[in-house]
Scaffold this motif. Structure first.
Motif, PDB file in Angstrom:
ATOM      1  N   ASN A  51      11.735  27.650  11.933  1.00 45.96           N
ATOM      2  CA  ASN A  51      11.396  27.786  13.349  1.00 45.96           C
ATOM      3  C   ASN A  51      12.515  27.204  14.203  1.00 45.96           C
ATOM      4  OD1 ASN A  51       8.930  28.834  12.651  1.00 45.96           O
ATOM      5  ND2 ASN A  51       7.899  26.847  12.704  1.00 45.96           N
ATOM      6  N   LYS A  52      12.624  27.671  15.441  1.00 48.16           N
ATOM      7  CA  LYS A  52      13.654  27.160  16.348  1.00 48.16           C
ATOM      8  C   LYS A  52      13.499  25.662  16.571  1.00 48.16           C
ATOM      9  CE  LYS A  52      14.935  31.079  19.209  1.00 48.16           C
ATOM     10  NZ  LYS A  52      14.942  31.627  20.567  1.00 48.16           N
ATOM     11  N   ARG A  53      12.268  25.215  16.714  1.00 47.79           N
ATOM     12  CA  ARG A  53      12.006  23.797  16.947  1.00 47.79           C
ATOM     13  C   ARG A  53      12.501  22.953  15.766  1.00 47.79           C
ATOM     14  NH1 ARG A  53       6.755  24.125  17.127  1.00 47.79           N
ATOM     15  NH2 ARG A  53       6.461  23.324  15.050  1.00 47.79           N
ATOM     16  N   GLU A  54      12.243  23.424  14.561  1.00 38.28           N
ATOM     17  CA  GLU A  54      12.695  22.699  13.365  1.00 38.28           C
ATOM     18  C   GLU A  54      14.219  22.704  13.278  1.00 38.28           C
ATOM     19  OE1 GLU A  54       8.929  23.484  10.361  1.00 38.28           O
ATOM     20  OE2 GLU A  54      10.581  24.915  10.391  1.00 38.28           O
ATOM     21  N   LEU A  55      14.838  23.846  13.584  1.00 41.38           N
ATOM     22  CA  LEU A  55      16.303  23.936  13.545  1.00 41.38           C
ATOM     23  C   LEU A  55      16.946  22.993  14.553  1.00 41.38           C
ATOM     24  CD1 LEU A  55      16.877  27.768  13.122  1.00 41.38           C
ATOM     25  CD2 LEU A  55      17.453  25.980  11.483  1.00 41.38           C
ATOM     26  N   LYS A  56      16.404  22.945  15.769  1.00 42.41           N
ATOM     27  CA  LYS A  56      16.959  22.053  16.788  1.00 42.41           C
ATOM     28  C   LYS A  56      16.817  20.598  16.384  1.00 42.41           C
ATOM     29  CE  LYS A  56      16.304  25.081  20.754  1.00 42.41           C
ATOM     30  NZ  LYS A  56      15.556  25.313  21.995  1.00 42.41           N
ATOM     31  N   GLY A  57      15.666  20.227  15.837  1.00 44.83           N
ATOM     32  CA  GLY A  57      15.462  18.853  15.394  1.00 44.83           C
ATOM     33  C   GLY A  57      16.399  18.465  14.264  1.00 44.83           C
ATOM     34  N   LEU A  58      16.592  19.369  13.312  1.00 50.98           N
ATOM     35  CA  LEU A  58      17.515  19.105  12.204  1.00 50.98           C
ATOM     36  C   LEU A  58      18.951  18.974  12.708  1.00 50.98           C
ATOM     37  CD1 LEU A  58      16.202  21.473   9.395  1.00 50.98           C
ATOM     38  CD2 LEU A  58      16.360  18.998   9.283  1.00 50.98           C
ATOM     39  N   ALA A  59      19.360  19.869  13.588  1.00 49.38           N
ATOM     40  CA  ALA A  59      20.728  19.818  14.110  1.00 49.38           C
ATOM     41  C   ALA A  59      20.975  18.525  14.872  1.00 49.38           C
ATOM     42  CB  ALA A  59      20.991  21.021  15.014  1.00 49.38           C
ATOM     43  N   ARG A  60      19.992  18.102  15.647  1.00 48.21           N
ATOM     44  CA  ARG A  60      20.131  16.864  16.421  1.00 48.21           C
ATOM     45  C   ARG A  60      20.250  15.650  15.491  1.00 48.21           C
ATOM     46  NH1 ARG A  60      15.322  16.827  18.981  1.00 48.21           N
ATOM     47  NH2 ARG A  60      15.901  18.753  20.036  1.00 48.21           N
ATOM     48  N   SER A  61      19.427  15.589  14.459  1.00 53.24           N
ATOM     49  CA  SER A  61      19.471  14.433  13.563  1.00 53.24           C
ATOM     50  C   SER A  61      20.721  14.421  12.695  1.00 53.24           C
ATOM     51  CB  SER A  61      18.214  14.376  12.702  1.00 53.24           C
ATOM     52  OG  SER A  61      18.116  15.541  11.931  1.00 53.24           O
ATOM     53  N   VAL A  62      21.231  15.588  12.315  1.00 49.81           N
ATOM     54  CA  VAL A  62      22.452  15.648  11.506  1.00 49.81           C
ATOM     55  C   VAL A  62      23.655  15.188  12.329  1.00 49.81           C
ATOM     56  CG1 VAL A  62      24.061  17.246  10.408  1.00 49.81           C
ATOM     57  CG2 VAL A  62      21.660  17.364   9.868  1.00 49.81           C
ATOM     58  N   GLN A  63      23.732  15.618  13.586  1.00 46.44           N
ATOM     59  CA  GLN A  63      24.874  15.240  14.425  1.00 46.44           C
ATOM     60  C   GLN A  63      24.811  13.786  14.846  1.00 46.44           C
ATOM     61  OE1 GLN A  63      24.740  18.024  17.636  1.00 46.44           O
ATOM     62  NE2 GLN A  63      25.806  19.629  16.502  1.00 46.44           N
ATOM     63  N   ALA A  64      23.660  13.316  15.262  1.00 43.76           N
ATOM     64  CA  ALA A  64      23.554  11.975  15.838  1.00 43.76           C
ATOM     65  C   ALA A  64      23.547  10.874  14.785  1.00 43.76           C
ATOM     66  CB  ALA A  64      22.296  11.882  16.695  1.00 43.76           C
ATOM     67  N   LYS A  65      22.788  11.049  13.737  1.00 44.39           N
ATOM     68  CA  LYS A  65      22.568   9.964  12.783  1.00 44.39           C
ATOM     69  C   LYS A  65      23.441  10.050  11.539  1.00 44.39           C
ATOM     70  CE  LYS A  65      17.785   9.907  14.275  1.00 44.39           C
ATOM     71  NZ  LYS A  65      16.434  10.282  13.898  1.00 44.39           N
ATOM     72  N   GLY A  66      24.186  11.119  11.377  1.00 40.56           N
ATOM     73  CA  GLY A  66      25.041  11.243  10.203  1.00 40.56           C
ATOM     74  C   GLY A  66      24.276  11.529   8.925  1.00 40.56           C
ATOM     75  N   LEU A  67      23.146  12.210   9.029  1.00 38.82           N
ATOM     76  CA  LEU A  67      22.354  12.570   7.864  1.00 38.82           C
ATOM     77  C   LEU A  67      22.837  13.913   7.327  1.00 38.82           C
ATOM     78  CD1 LEU A  67      18.849  11.613   9.262  1.00 38.82           C
ATOM     79  CD2 LEU A  67      20.345  10.226   7.844  1.00 38.82           C
ATOM     80  N   THR A  68      22.353  14.291   6.162  1.00 40.93           N
ATOM     81  CA  THR A  68      22.735  15.560   5.564  1.00 40.93           C
ATOM     82  C   THR A  68      21.484  16.311   5.118  1.00 40.93           C
ATOM     83  OG1 THR A  68      24.121  16.613   3.909  1.00 40.93           O
ATOM     84  CG2 THR A  68      23.050  14.588   3.255  1.00 40.93           C
TER      85      THR A  68
END
Length: 150
Positions: free
Chosen positions: A84-101
């Protein structure tokens, strides 16, 4: 009734601390799903990466279908993941900000016979964390042996 296929990435649970899990669909060619249903896939070396706003599984190995013709698929290629778009946006935000993979954890087929990929939002473990998890596995194995003896 079709048999379910479960292809696990055991290495991911050892190398990463899994924070959240998601179930994503995969865009596949005709011969790719046939190979997955035969259990001819490997996700141990794969990872997920954003390209624009879309999420792709990189380095996922799905063996070429043995009965395929000239329209057979490539063994290693980028495969688009469906979320879902909501899930994609949340994942993208956490990968960029927190350095997660994002790492694939399990490739399976559901009741309808569709291939799904369980992905996890992960943080890399340090070497002392890995030693501790090995120690926990050893103690659990020893306790199971003792319980089995009685």
């Amino acid at each position: 009734m079709q048999k379910t296929v479960n292809i696990l990435n055991k290495r991911a649970r050892f190398d990463y601390e899994i924070l959240e899990t998601y179930t994503a669909g995969i865009v596949l060619a005709g011969t790719e799903i046939k190979s997955i249903r035969l259990g001819k896939a490997n996700i141990t070396e794969s990872f997920c990466e954003f390209s624009g706003t879309e999420l792709f599984a990189i380095n996922t190995y799905i063996e070429e279908y043995s009965f395929g013709n000239q329209f057979n698929h490539k063994a290693r290629s980028e495969r688009k993941l469906l979320l879902n778009k909501r899930e994609l946006k949340g994942l993208a935000r956490s990968v960029q900000a927190k350095g997660l993979t994002i790492v694939p954890l399990k490739l399976f087929t559901n009741e309808k016979g569709l291939a799904k990929l369980q992905i996890g939002l992960c943080r890399g473990k340090k070497t002392y964390d890995k030693r501790e998890s090995l120690k926990e596995q050893d103690t659990k194995r020893d306790l199971d042996r003792i319980k089995k003896a009685y």
